[in-house]
Write an enzyme that holds these catalytic residues in place. Sequence first.
Site, short mmCIF file in Angstrom:
data_model
loop_
_atom_site.label_atom_id
_atom_site.label_comp_id
_atom_site.label_asym_id
_atom_site.label_seq_id
_atom_site.Cartn_x
_atom_site.Cartn_y
_atom_site.Cartn_z
N LYS A 172 0.72 -1.18 0.02
CA LYS A 172 -0.12 0.09 -0.11
C LYS A 172 0.84 1.36 -0.10
O LYS A 172 0.55 2.32 -0.66
CB LYS A 172 -1.11 -0.10 1.26
CG LYS A 172 -1.56 1.33 1.30
CD LYS A 172 -2.71 1.31 0.11
CE LYS A 172 -3.53 2.64 0.29
NZ LYS A 172 -4.61 2.32 1.27
N LYS A 240 -1.52 11.03 6.58
CA LYS A 240 -1.29 9.80 7.43
C LYS A 240 -0.36 8.57 6.61
O LYS A 240 0.54 8.21 7.14
CB LYS A 240 -2.61 9.53 7.91
CG LYS A 240 -2.34 8.44 8.93
CD LYS A 240 -2.36 7.02 8.50
CE LYS A 240 -4.01 6.82 8.08
NZ LYS A 240 -4.18 5.25 7.70
#
Length: 288
Positions: A172, A240
Amino acid sequence: MMKTAFIGLGVMGFPMAAHLRQAGHEVCVYNRTSARADEWVTRHGGRRADTPAEAAHGADAVFTCVGADADLQQVVLGKGGALAAMRPGAVLVDHTTVSAKIARRLAEEAASKGLLAVDAPVSGGQAGAESGQLAIMCGGSAEAFSAAEPAMQAYAKRIVHVGEAGSGQLAKMVNQIAIAGLVQALSEAVHFAKRAGLDVATVIDAISGGAAQSWQMNNRALTMADGEFDFGFAVKWMRKDLGLTLEEAKSNGARLPVTALVDQFYADVVAMGGERQDTSSLIRRLEK
């Protein structure tokens, strides 16, 4: 069909849990804001629990989709957490984008209790979750992946077992690195087209059939040009994710100059009040 629990009913988890229910699985949901869980049950049936442990009790598979490392740790390992209530042989499937470190820790904790675990972050955004067309990158043992994969089919168009625990999260990060640079480049391209006096829609139509084509171009170029950003994957969440990526890069020695630069560009967007806007709002820096 499986007995499942879904913990975390945000913009991603809410429709993902619904797809599980529509596929015929038994679903018990938990959300920190109970009204959200009540809404889900009203719309989709199933039942809701008052704690993650209650939701996980007796389930074949427990799915989590929360905010960050601390949130995941709380609902899985904390008091009333899911792991303590899961039956032996059950599988924990985490769809949160978190650090590879906590993914590995959850896998170790699960194994010590005779459980399976898969870190399975997703790509495709809210639209992909709602349409059941997410791309899922998975880390964990082959046994854990095999246990989780049939249920994930309910909301996925592509599921890939990348490697051992933590590998899904690392994949990811690769995804977010690629997107960050691409969105900046697309922002500059749209900005340039406007400054050059070109019709953006016509230009995008011309170049989207060639090597410049991308999902971002197809889905965000025109809304960028029109200054529409109140949808999609929020800047605060992208920051984030990029923070996790840059921290991991410190450990493995990867050099990410463009990613670090784009992260700072997103900080500028946050300073402009855009933390909840779509990541395509990066163009605002160029047009302020």
